[in-house]
Design a protein around this motif. Sequence first.
Motif, mmCIF file in Angstrom:
data_model
loop_
_atom_site.group_PDB
_atom_site.id
_atom_site.type_symbol
_atom_site.label_atom_id
_atom_site.label_comp_id
_atom_site.label_asym_id
_atom_site.label_seq_id
_atom_site.Cartn_x
_atom_site.Cartn_y
_atom_site.Cartn_z
ATOM 1 N N LEU A 161 0.626 -1.233 0.038
ATOM 2 C CA LEU A 161 0.236 0.082 -0.022
ATOM 3 C C LEU A 161 0.721 1.054 0.200
ATOM 4 C CD1 LEU A 161 -2.606 -0.686 3.012
ATOM 5 C CD2 LEU A 161 -2.173 -0.769 0.176
ATOM 6 N N GLY A 162 2.123 1.198 -0.489
ATOM 7 C CA GLY A 162 2.474 2.640 -0.654
ATOM 8 C C GLY A 162 4.046 1.887 0.623
ATOM 9 N N GLY A 163 3.958 0.980 1.755
ATOM 10 C CA GLY A 163 5.293 1.211 2.724
ATOM 11 C C GLY A 163 6.498 0.470 2.277
ATOM 12 N N THR A 164 7.419 1.938 2.559
ATOM 13 C CA THR A 164 8.604 1.715 2.116
ATOM 14 C C THR A 164 9.503 1.494 3.629
ATOM 15 O OG1 THR A 164 9.341 4.161 2.387
ATOM 16 C CG2 THR A 164 8.421 3.284 0.658
ATOM 17 N N GLU A 165 9.279 1.610 4.882
ATOM 18 C CA GLU A 165 10.566 1.388 5.744
ATOM 19 C C GLU A 165 10.102 -0.671 5.911
ATOM 20 O OE1 GLU A 165 13.276 2.757 6.293
ATOM 21 O OE2 GLU A 165 12.183 4.125 4.859
ATOM 22 N N PRO A 166 10.676 -1.579 5.834
ATOM 23 C CA PRO A 166 10.744 -2.687 6.741
ATOM 24 C C PRO A 166 9.805 -2.854 8.257
ATOM 25 C CG PRO A 166 13.056 -2.534 6.897
ATOM 26 C CD PRO A 166 11.982 -1.113 6.076
ATOM 27 N N THR A 167 9.145 -3.945 8.067
ATOM 28 C CA THR A 167 8.413 -3.753 9.711
ATOM 29 C C THR A 167 8.373 -4.844 10.221
ATOM 30 O OG1 THR A 167 6.481 -3.983 8.923
ATOM 31 C CG2 THR A 167 7.071 -2.102 8.802
ATOM 32 N N VAL A 168 8.094 -5.349 11.686
ATOM 33 C CA VAL A 168 8.189 -6.802 12.517
ATOM 34 C C VAL A 168 7.612 -7.741 11.089
ATOM 35 C CG1 VAL A 168 7.076 -8.151 14.486
ATOM 36 C CG2 VAL A 168 8.621 -5.261 15.039
ATOM 37 N N THR A 169 6.367 -6.943 11.260
ATOM 38 C CA THR A 169 5.432 -8.540 9.969
ATOM 39 C C THR A 169 6.184 -8.566 8.765
ATOM 40 O OG1 THR A 169 2.947 -7.106 10.933
ATOM 41 C CG2 THR A 169 3.459 -8.105 8.416
ATOM 42 N N ASP A 170 6.840 -8.180 8.783
ATOM 43 C CA ASP A 170 7.429 -8.015 7.370
ATOM 44 C C ASP A 170 9.237 -9.197 7.529
ATOM 45 O OD1 ASP A 170 6.906 -7.062 5.202
ATOM 46 O OD2 ASP A 170 7.051 -4.564 6.469
ATOM 47 N N ALA A 171 9.617 -8.640 8.580
ATOM 48 C CA ALA A 171 10.300 -9.990 9.008
ATOM 49 C C ALA A 171 9.855 -11.145 9.196
ATOM 50 C CB ALA A 171 10.690 -9.370 10.595
ATOM 51 N N ASN A 172 8.675 -11.856 10.165
ATOM 52 C CA ASN A 172 7.536 -12.799 10.453
ATOM 53 C C ASN A 172 7.538 -12.793 9.430
ATOM 54 O OD1 ASN A 172 7.749 -12.354 13.248
ATOM 55 N ND2 ASN A 172 6.460 -11.098 13.553
ATOM 56 N N VAL A 173 6.730 -12.328 8.278
ATOM 57 C CA VAL A 173 7.058 -13.288 6.420
ATOM 58 C C VAL A 173 7.853 -13.968 6.203
ATOM 59 C CG1 VAL A 173 6.409 -12.833 4.789
ATOM 60 C CG2 VAL A 173 4.385 -11.732 6.056
ATOM 61 N N VAL A 174 9.236 -13.395 6.581
ATOM 62 C CA VAL A 174 10.350 -13.567 5.301
ATOM 63 C C VAL A 174 11.040 -15.312 6.015
ATOM 64 C CG1 VAL A 174 13.083 -13.329 5.875
ATOM 65 C CG2 VAL A 174 11.114 -11.635 4.994
ATOM 66 N N LEU A 175 9.819 -14.440 7.891
ATOM 67 C CA LEU A 175 10.570 -16.177 8.724
ATOM 68 C C LEU A 175 9.658 -16.723 8.547
ATOM 69 C CD1 LEU A 175 11.660 -14.581 11.966
ATOM 70 C CD2 LEU A 175 13.322 -15.109 10.664
ATOM 71 N N GLY A 176 8.888 -16.986 7.756
ATOM 72 C CA GLY A 176 8.110 -18.686 7.986
ATOM 73 C C GLY A 176 6.627 -18.079 8.587
ATOM 74 N N TYR A 177 6.728 -17.394 9.141
ATOM 75 C CA TYR A 177 5.651 -17.647 10.455
ATOM 76 C C TYR A 177 4.839 -17.413 9.755
ATOM 77 C CZ TYR A 177 9.871 -17.331 13.291
ATOM 78 O OH TYR A 177 10.888 -18.042 13.903
ATOM 79 N N ILE A 178 4.393 -16.165 8.657
ATOM 80 C CA ILE A 178 2.870 -15.841 8.762
ATOM 81 C C ILE A 178 2.911 -16.041 6.754
ATOM 82 C CG2 ILE A 178 1.681 -13.102 8.372
ATOM 83 C CD1 ILE A 178 3.273 -12.131 10.561
ATOM 84 N N ASN A 179 1.700 -16.436 7.019
ATOM 85 C CA ASN A 179 0.710 -16.633 5.728
ATOM 86 C C ASN A 179 1.307 -16.061 4.391
ATOM 87 O OD1 ASN A 179 -1.121 -17.200 3.574
ATOM 88 N ND2 ASN A 179 -1.767 -18.106 4.422
ATOM 89 N N PRO A 180 2.330 -16.758 3.546
ATOM 90 C CA PRO A 180 3.174 -15.198 3.295
ATOM 91 C C PRO A 180 1.807 -14.632 1.656
ATOM 92 C CG PRO A 180 3.464 -17.781 2.244
ATOM 93 C CD PRO A 180 2.522 -17.533 3.226
ATOM 94 N N THR A 181 0.771 -15.359 1.554
ATOM 95 C CA THR A 181 -0.027 -14.352 1.496
ATOM 96 C C THR A 181 -1.470 -14.174 1.025
ATOM 97 O OG1 THR A 181 -1.588 -16.273 0.542
ATOM 98 C CG2 THR A 181 1.020 -16.605 -1.205
ATOM 99 N N GLU A 182 -1.661 -14.234 2.629
ATOM 100 C CA GLU A 182 -2.702 -13.650 3.106
ATOM 101 C C GLU A 182 -3.034 -13.140 4.191
ATOM 102 O OE1 GLU A 182 -6.573 -16.736 2.979
ATOM 103 O OE2 GLU A 182 -5.929 -15.589 1.314
ATOM 104 N N LEU A 183 -3.584 -12.600 5.164
ATOM 105 C CA LEU A 183 -3.903 -12.658 6.395
ATOM 106 C C LEU A 183 -5.451 -11.937 6.824
ATOM 107 C CD1 LEU A 183 -1.371 -9.989 7.881
ATOM 108 C CD2 LEU A 183 -1.165 -12.740 8.970
ATOM 109 N N ALA A 184 -6.304 -12.413 7.488
ATOM 110 C CA ALA A 184 -7.555 -11.875 7.813
ATOM 111 C C ALA A 184 -8.424 -12.758 7.255
ATOM 112 C CB ALA A 184 -7.984 -10.772 8.085
ATOM 113 N N GLY A 185 -8.170 -14.385 6.720
ATOM 114 C CA GLY A 185 -9.381 -14.976 5.670
ATOM 115 C C GLY A 185 -8.863 -14.075 4.334
ATOM 116 N N GLY A 186 -8.207 -13.857 4.283
ATOM 117 C CA GLY A 186 -8.099 -13.404 2.665
ATOM 118 C C GLY A 186 -8.016 -11.492 2.429
ATOM 119 N N ALA A 187 -8.520 -10.958 3.777
ATOM 120 C CA ALA A 187 -9.188 -9.364 3.381
ATOM 121 C C ALA A 187 -7.688 -8.607 3.231
ATOM 122 C CB ALA A 187 -9.803 -8.931 4.881
#
Length: 701
Positions: A377-403
């Motif tokens: 959505l225009g974010g340019t700075e890495p965040t904790v969520t980005d780190a957790n996506v890279v680590l494989g902890y968070i579903n790499p394609t969607e959150l909140a049932g696809g929302a």
Amino acid sequence: MSTQKTKVRIGVDIGGTFTDISIMDARGGIITKKVASTVDNYARAIGEGLAAAFGENALGGADVAELLHGTTVASNAILELKGARTGLITTKGFRDVLELRLLRMPRLYDLLWEKPPALVERSLRLEVDERVDAKGKIVRPLDPAEVEAALDRLLAEKVEAISVCLLHAYVNDAHERMIRDIIRRRAPEMVLSISSEVLPEIKEYERTSTTVINSYVKPVVGRYLKSLTADLKGVGITAPLLLMQSNGGLTPAEVAAEMPVHIIESGPAAGVIGARALARRAGFDKVISFDMGGTTAKAALVENGEVTRAEEYSVGGGIMIGSRLMSGAGYVLKVPAIDLAEVGAGGGSIIAIDAGGAPQVGPLSAGAFPGPVCYDLGGTEPTVTDANVVLGYINPTELAGGAVKLHAEKSRAVLAEKIAAPLGLPVERAAHGAHLVAAANMIRAIKAVSSERGRDPREFALVAFGGNGPLFAAGMARALGIRRVIVPPSAGVFSAVGLLYSDVEYHLSRTYRQRTTALDLPGLVAAWQALEDQAREKLAADGFRPDQIHLRRFAKLHYKGQAYELSVPMPEGPVTEATSARLDQAFGDEHERTYGHRAGPGEPVELVSLNLAATGELDTLRDTGGGMAAATAAPGERQAYFGPEHGWLPTPILGRGHLVGRDRQGPVVIEEYDCTCVVPPGMTARLDPHGNITIDTGIAA
């Protein structure tokens, strides 16, 4: 106050990133909805989210019995300094109380620290030449003409609100009432707060600060509630609107609009109340609630089935700790509040390299918009969520049932460029390091409410919720020596669910200074009776029957000469000669537990104030907490990184239903609509009879 049990109850909690909605149906089941917060107008997300939830579940506004709401609108007004232009009328010689504060420095050796600006600029702080002594005797009468002149100046300055705080008005409020009556006659539409109504207690700065804050946020809260009411009517809801207070009790919207000082920390309180209900139902005497969302993480203590409350706290000073050991950073509120510690660490917290070349996480946040880079959505700075996506902890394609659609490749690219390359690390090592830094920041909050209060966190279970709490909780628990982690159903929207466990509550107080060895027993009985009559009158006005009203007495005491008090429960039963000794014993025990020592038996103890917690129990259906059906779909799997010790591991991806009837050894990731729970290697996850995920961290008892 009662509601029809055939109708639904709704809890709505607004966070910095998401707005969470929970709906309890007529059978006690929970329906949840998560939508992005609309930071330009938070009320809009509520209306849109409710409309979507109604459409998905064949509900309408007429089906709603009551709507319970936790909001950050008041605290945001203070944090952003966007409250009303406020004037202050005070006793001659006390104009600069707001500037002088308590002369305490939150960072003792930081020469660059600056105290926040006073919420009332000096030109709008006016004096009147009156004086009441500490026993309530009028020493110098108030001249009405002087009040008229002060009011003329404030009206000429176009103030939106006025606060009145006179010396010793807590014991004799005659002069404050005179000023109130003059303002009401001359400017009937003016927003007004007088200290004898807001906080009738001793301590000049705390009373002035609290009264000013009430005026400062009152127009903001009033406009918000008006907008929210209109949006609710837009989806057909005309049911009562109750707001969560900082103390963990609910209050009618009309009362909150008049006394918004009690809803400053409305947002974080509901989750703690939900954790208390969970602890009572699951049989835990001691739990620490841990709530991590998109922008902040919060911790609080529940002991023996009761939340821990602070008698005052600061807002707007960075880490928010209702602590007796650290203060001075923000604006002081001397009202009861759940004893929370809060840090700027959430899924949206920005990861950066500091001037010394080390990674840091927060307190800056990407918020709901533009949000983490993976939101695209225009974010340019890495965040904790980005780190957790890279680590494989968070579903790499969607959150909140696809929302929320995710773009994992963008997370990896920005972490590689801005964090991994400067540190000379592989991207997964950099992401894991950021994860650990975020966890260390949040461990500070847990220690602030446990070890810094004289409690050993190893004796507690950790109740984790919020969109990111279950993802971090197990690793943090192991670092703290905590053996058990509990992740409730609907953990990602648990603050909204917690609203459904709350009752209407008022906290009343009055200064009453006496040595415990020389108590005026008839006077003490009369003082308690006056507080109880006031409480019953308030709750009766809200529609509660006598059998729904419950009162709890507390006393604030200190050793004579101390500047700060501790609160202890007032001994049950009638006030007698034995009350003094029982108060001394209770105070000594609490002093030793908090500070590690107590004075000798001859040290005089002084009663400072009386406090009453009055609860109106809502006559509504509560969650019955039933079991869960076993999952039938086969578990998935993806690679997840658990640090240099374990590296990348093939990790089962489960739903909560996969835990029915069997234990699961870590590593596993449990994905749900509203959150993700990570169980690291060496830990075991199972489901308890109430549907909670319980994680054994592998630490020996």
